[in-house]
Design a protein around this motif. Structure first.
Motif, PDB file in Angstrom:
ATOM      1  N   VAL A  58      46.985   6.925  -2.273  1.00  8.95           N
ATOM      2  CA  VAL A  58      48.272   7.253  -2.031  1.00  8.95           C
ATOM      3  C   VAL A  58      48.438   7.235  -0.437  1.00  8.95           C
ATOM      4  O   VAL A  58      47.715   8.079   0.164  1.00  8.95           O
ATOM      5  CB  VAL A  58      48.904   8.545  -2.475  1.00  8.95           C
ATOM      6  CG1 VAL A  58      50.336   8.780  -1.963  1.00  8.95           C
ATOM      7  CG2 VAL A  58      48.944   8.398  -4.041  1.00  8.95           C
ATOM      8  N   TYR A  60      50.557   7.941   2.953  1.00  8.35           N
ATOM      9  CA  TYR A  60      51.993   8.669   3.778  1.00  8.35           C
ATOM     10  C   TYR A  60      52.216   7.873   5.028  1.00  8.35           C
ATOM     11  O   TYR A  60      51.362   8.236   6.008  1.00  8.35           O
ATOM     12  CB  TYR A  60      51.740  10.056   3.673  1.00  8.35           C
ATOM     13  CG  TYR A  60      51.683  10.443   2.355  1.00  8.35           C
ATOM     14  CD1 TYR A  60      52.682  11.327   1.613  1.00  8.35           C
ATOM     15  CD2 TYR A  60      50.559  10.626   1.388  1.00  8.35           C
ATOM     16  CE1 TYR A  60      52.666  11.693   0.328  1.00  8.35           C
ATOM     17  CE2 TYR A  60      50.304  11.288   0.265  1.00  8.35           C
ATOM     18  CZ  TYR A  60      51.628  11.638  -0.183  1.00  8.35           C
ATOM     19  OH  TYR A  60      51.463  12.234  -1.385  1.00  8.35           O
ATOM     20  N   GLU A  82      61.066   7.131  -5.490  1.00 12.38           N
ATOM     21  CA  GLU A  82      61.898   8.346  -5.304  1.00 12.38           C
ATOM     22  C   GLU A  82      62.490   8.047  -4.107  1.00 12.38           C
ATOM     23  O   GLU A  82      62.218   7.507  -3.019  1.00 12.38           O
ATOM     24  CB  GLU A  82      60.940   9.671  -4.818  1.00 12.38           C
ATOM     25  CG  GLU A  82      59.970  10.176  -5.977  1.00 12.38           C
ATOM     26  CD  GLU A  82      59.048  11.346  -5.664  1.00 12.38           C
ATOM     27  OE1 GLU A  82      59.519  11.986  -4.557  1.00 12.38           O
ATOM     28  OE2 GLU A  82      57.912  11.523  -6.149  1.00 12.38           O
ATOM     29  N   PRO A  84      65.114   8.904  -0.828  1.00 16.34           N
ATOM     30  CA  PRO A  84      64.879   9.910   0.392  1.00 16.34           C
ATOM     31  C   PRO A  84      65.290  11.480  -0.092  1.00 16.34           C
ATOM     32  O   PRO A  84      66.385  11.514  -0.451  1.00 16.34           O
ATOM     33  CB  PRO A  84      65.586   9.322   1.473  1.00 16.34           C
ATOM     34  CG  PRO A  84      65.614   7.849   1.177  1.00 16.34           C
ATOM     35  CD  PRO A  84      65.890   7.891  -0.340  1.00 16.34           C
ATOM     36  N   ILE A  87      61.539  17.566   1.311  1.00 20.22           N
ATOM     37  CA  ILE A  87      60.360  18.419   0.876  1.00 20.22           C
ATOM     38  C   ILE A  87      60.374  19.494   1.253  1.00 20.22           C
ATOM     39  O   ILE A  87      60.332  20.468   0.171  1.00 20.22           O
ATOM     40  CB  ILE A  87      59.371  17.221   1.660  1.00 20.22           C
ATOM     41  CG1 ILE A  87      59.096  15.807   0.859  1.00 20.22           C
ATOM     42  CG2 ILE A  87      57.923  18.010   0.828  1.00 20.22           C
ATOM     43  CD1 ILE A  87      59.030  15.574  -0.387  1.00 20.22           C
ATOM     44  N   MET A 103      61.085  12.616   2.536  1.00 22.36           N
ATOM     45  CA  MET A 103      60.221  11.682   1.943  1.00 22.36           C
ATOM     46  C   MET A 103      60.855  10.969   0.835  1.00 22.36           C
ATOM     47  O   MET A 103      62.044  11.112   0.391  1.00 22.36           O
ATOM     48  CB  MET A 103      58.921  12.485   1.481  1.00 22.36           C
ATOM     49  CG  MET A 103      57.852  11.278   0.772  1.00 22.36           C
ATOM     50  SD  MET A 103      56.722  12.189   0.113  1.00 22.36           S
ATOM     51  CE  MET A 103      57.301  12.471  -1.524  1.00 22.36           C
ATOM     52  N   ALA A 104      60.305   9.651   0.935  1.00 26.86           N
ATOM     53  CA  ALA A 104      60.792   8.547  -0.094  1.00 26.86           C
ATOM     54  C   ALA A 104      59.409   7.878  -0.519  1.00 26.86           C
ATOM     55  O   ALA A 104      58.466   7.730   0.334  1.00 26.86           O
ATOM     56  CB  ALA A 104      61.588   7.580   0.339  1.00 26.86           C
ATOM     57  N   ALA A 105      59.575   7.560  -1.818  1.00 29.70           N
ATOM     58  CA  ALA A 105      58.281   6.777  -2.452  1.00 29.70           C
ATOM     59  C   ALA A 105      58.519   5.597  -2.818  1.00 29.70           C
ATOM     60  O   ALA A 105      59.509   5.401  -3.488  1.00 29.70           O
ATOM     61  CB  ALA A 105      57.648   7.859  -3.346  1.00 29.70           C
ATOM     62  N   ARG A 107      56.479   1.367  -4.211  1.00 27.61           N
ATOM     63  CA  ARG A 107      55.176   0.965  -5.111  1.00 27.61           C
ATOM     64  C   ARG A 107      55.064  -0.472  -4.143  1.00 27.61           C
ATOM     65  O   ARG A 107      56.037  -1.084  -3.927  1.00 27.61           O
ATOM     66  CB  ARG A 107      55.491   0.463  -6.338  1.00 27.61           C
ATOM     67  CG  ARG A 107      55.593   1.638  -7.313  1.00 27.61           C
ATOM     68  CD  ARG A 107      54.218   1.846  -8.175  1.00 27.61           C
ATOM     69  NE  ARG A 107      54.470   3.220  -9.121  1.00 27.61           N
ATOM     70  CZ  ARG A 107      53.548   4.071  -9.108  1.00 27.61           C
ATOM     71  NH1 ARG A 107      52.296   4.051  -8.277  1.00 27.61           N
ATOM     72  NH2 ARG A 107      53.878   5.289  -9.733  1.00 27.61           N
ATOM     73  N   LEU A 113      51.156   3.621  -5.065  1.00 19.60           N
ATOM     74  CA  LEU A 113      52.164   4.382  -4.562  1.00 19.60           C
ATOM     75  C   LEU A 113      51.829   4.616  -3.095  1.00 19.60           C
ATOM     76  O   LEU A 113      50.792   5.077  -2.647  1.00 19.60           O
ATOM     77  CB  LEU A 113      52.150   5.698  -5.324  1.00 19.60           C
ATOM     78  CG  LEU A 113      53.208   6.526  -4.965  1.00 19.60           C
ATOM     79  CD1 LEU A 113      54.731   6.307  -5.503  1.00 19.60           C
ATOM     80  CD2 LEU A 113      52.994   7.931  -5.499  1.00 19.60           C
ATOM     81  N   CYS A 115      54.344   6.388   0.305  1.00 19.54           N
ATOM     82  CA  CYS A 115      55.324   7.222   0.674  1.00 19.54           C
ATOM     83  C   CYS A 115      55.638   7.087   2.233  1.00 19.54           C
ATOM     84  O   CYS A 115      55.020   6.823   3.019  1.00 19.54           O
ATOM     85  CB  CYS A 115      55.004   8.865   0.304  1.00 19.54           C
ATOM     86  SG  CYS A 115      54.502   9.164  -1.282  1.00 19.54           S
ATOM     87  N   MET A 117      57.453   9.357   5.260  1.00 15.22           N
ATOM     88  CA  MET A 117      57.852  10.466   5.538  1.00 15.22           C
ATOM     89  C   MET A 117      58.473  10.669   7.133  1.00 15.22           C
ATOM     90  O   MET A 117      58.272   9.908   7.917  1.00 15.22           O
ATOM     91  CB  MET A 117      56.694  11.555   5.557  1.00 15.22           C
ATOM     92  CG  MET A 117      56.001  11.692   4.226  1.00 15.22           C
ATOM     93  SD  MET A 117      54.657  12.777   4.196  1.00 15.22           S
ATOM     94  CE  MET A 117      55.496  14.499   4.590  1.00 15.22           C
TER      95      MET A 117
END
Length: 118
Positions: A58, A60, A82, A84, A87, A103-105, A107, A113, A115, A117
């Motif tokens: 993952v 970030y 996800e 925005p 957090i 944060m937003a996530a 693919r 995954l 993210c 930030m």
């Protein structure tokens, strides 16, 4: 130990992943080696290695404008996992006290995954 020099990310298709990280995320492509099938990118001074044998990680990534970055990803038909959202509000542990960490996530082309930030 002094810091992080390289992180690896899994890819089933090196060409597809290279295009994603270069063209969609806008990372600077450093080099690709065939064989063995490795692609390297610059992540603000840390090398990102893309290869088939690496496990998924993952990542970030820093975003200066979360909504704009998510909107740009959508134009490339990137799957947003996800939206925005807030957090936490920093108490000074990670930076400026009172700063909202958002944060937003999403693919990548390989299903990993990632993210964004603020």
């Amino acid at each position: 130990m002094r810091g992080l020099v390289q992180v690896a990310q899994h890819a089933d298709d090196l060409d597809r992943a290279t295009a994603f990280y270069r063209d969609v995320l806008g990372l600077r492509h450093i080099a690709t080696y065939r064989p063995p099938g490795l692609a390297f990118f610059d992540l603000d001074g840390v090398r990102l290695l893309i290869e088939e044998s690496a496990p998924p990680a993952v990542l970030y990534l820093v975003s200066d404008d979360l909504e704009a970055d998510v909107a740009r990803l959508r134009t490339h038909e990137v799957a947003i996992v996800e939206e925005p959202h807030l957090i936490f509000t920093d108490d000074g542990t990670f930076g400026t006290p009172g700063k909202e960490i958002r944060m937003a996530a999403f693919r990548d082309s390989e299903g990993n995954l990632l993210c964004l930030m603020t």
